[in-house]
Design a protein around this motif. Structure first.
Motif, short mmCIF file in Angstrom:
data_model
loop_
_atom_site.label_atom_id
_atom_site.label_comp_id
_atom_site.label_asym_id
_atom_site.label_seq_id
_atom_site.Cartn_x
_atom_site.Cartn_y
_atom_site.Cartn_z
N ALA A 63 0.80 -1.18 -0.06
CA ALA A 63 -0.21 0.01 0.19
C ALA A 63 1.04 1.15 -0.03
N ARG A 64 1.84 1.02 0.76
CA ARG A 64 2.75 2.24 0.83
C ARG A 64 3.45 2.68 -0.35
N TYR A 65 4.05 1.71 -1.08
CA TYR A 65 4.56 1.62 -2.30
C TYR A 65 3.53 2.21 -3.78
N ASP A 66 2.37 1.54 -3.41
CA ASP A 66 1.38 2.07 -4.38
C ASP A 66 1.00 3.39 -4.04
N ASP A 67 0.98 3.86 -2.94
CA ASP A 67 0.59 5.39 -2.82
C ASP A 67 1.57 6.26 -3.16
N GLN A 68 3.12 5.91 -3.02
CA GLN A 68 4.16 6.72 -3.53
C GLN A 68 4.19 6.75 -4.85
N GLY A 69 3.88 5.48 -5.64
CA GLY A 69 3.86 5.69 -7.22
C GLY A 69 2.78 6.62 -7.61
N GLU A 70 1.79 6.68 -7.15
CA GLU A 70 0.57 7.49 -7.36
C GLU A 70 0.94 8.94 -7.32
N LEU B 99 14.25 -0.66 -21.69
CA LEU B 99 14.21 -1.26 -20.51
C LEU B 99 14.37 -0.06 -19.38
N GLU B 100 13.32 -0.08 -18.30
CA GLU B 100 13.17 1.18 -17.55
C GLU B 100 13.67 0.36 -16.13
N VAL B 101 14.72 0.65 -15.32
CA VAL B 101 14.87 0.06 -14.15
C VAL B 101 14.96 1.03 -13.03
N GLY B 102 14.38 1.09 -12.11
CA GLY B 102 14.56 1.83 -10.93
C GLY B 102 14.28 3.32 -11.21
N ALA B 103 13.34 3.38 -12.12
CA ALA B 103 12.88 4.95 -12.64
C ALA B 103 11.56 5.31 -12.14
N GLY B 104 11.12 4.85 -11.11
CA GLY B 104 9.81 5.43 -10.50
C GLY B 104 8.75 4.80 -11.11
N PRO B 105 7.29 5.59 -11.19
CA PRO B 105 6.37 4.77 -11.60
C PRO B 105 6.21 4.52 -13.21
N TRP C 7 3.75 9.89 -9.95
CA TRP C 7 3.00 9.97 -11.13
C TRP C 7 2.39 11.44 -11.27
N GLU C 8 1.61 11.88 -10.42
CA GLU C 8 1.01 13.30 -10.36
C GLU C 8 1.99 14.23 -10.14
N ARG C 9 3.14 14.19 -9.50
CA ARG C 9 4.05 15.15 -9.47
C ARG C 9 4.35 16.01 -10.70
N LEU C 10 4.53 15.21 -11.88
CA LEU C 10 5.00 15.66 -13.24
C LEU C 10 4.08 16.79 -13.75
N GLN C 11 2.72 16.76 -13.30
CA GLN C 11 1.99 17.84 -13.70
C GLN C 11 1.31 18.74 -12.55
N LYS C 12 1.92 18.79 -11.67
CA LYS C 12 1.86 19.47 -10.41
C LYS C 12 2.04 20.94 -10.57
N TYR D 281 9.16 17.15 -17.15
CA TYR D 281 8.41 16.01 -17.78
C TYR D 281 8.55 16.33 -19.45
N GLU D 282 8.39 17.41 -20.05
CA GLU D 282 8.33 17.76 -21.38
C GLU D 282 9.61 17.74 -21.93
N ILE D 283 10.89 18.00 -21.05
CA ILE D 283 11.99 17.77 -21.81
C ILE D 283 12.48 16.24 -21.82
N HIS D 284 11.98 15.59 -20.80
CA HIS D 284 12.15 14.13 -21.15
C HIS D 284 11.51 13.61 -22.12
#
Length: 67
Positions: A11-18, A52-58, A21-26, A34-37
């Motif tokens: 539950a903690r990691y699910d919440d952290q991922g959410e 292959l995306e490893v350890g890169a958040g959500p 995810w939303e931080r990039l539009q905040k 986000y746009e540069i990436h």
């Protein structure tokens, strides 16, 4: 580690991922980052390539980089 511990951890990691995810539009700073990436990915990764995306958040950068 018991079942309840695993549930709390999940539950903690699910919440952290959410939140991540939303931080990039905040706010403007995060929207620009986000746009540069997104533009970088569009420039260097072509249709049919595999990423292959490893350890890169959500996974937001590679999830919708072609939109």
């Amino acid at each position: 580690m018991g079942i309840e511990d695993r549930r709390r951890m999940r539950a903690r990691y699910d919440d952290q991922g959410e939140r991540e995810w939303e931080r990039l539009q905040k706010d403007p700073r995060n929207r620009v980052a986000y746009e540069i990436h997104r533009r970088f990915l569009n420039r260097f990764i072509k249709n049919g390539d595999h990423v292959l995306e490893v350890g890169a958040g959500p996974g937001r950068y590679t999830f919708d980089w072609r939109t």
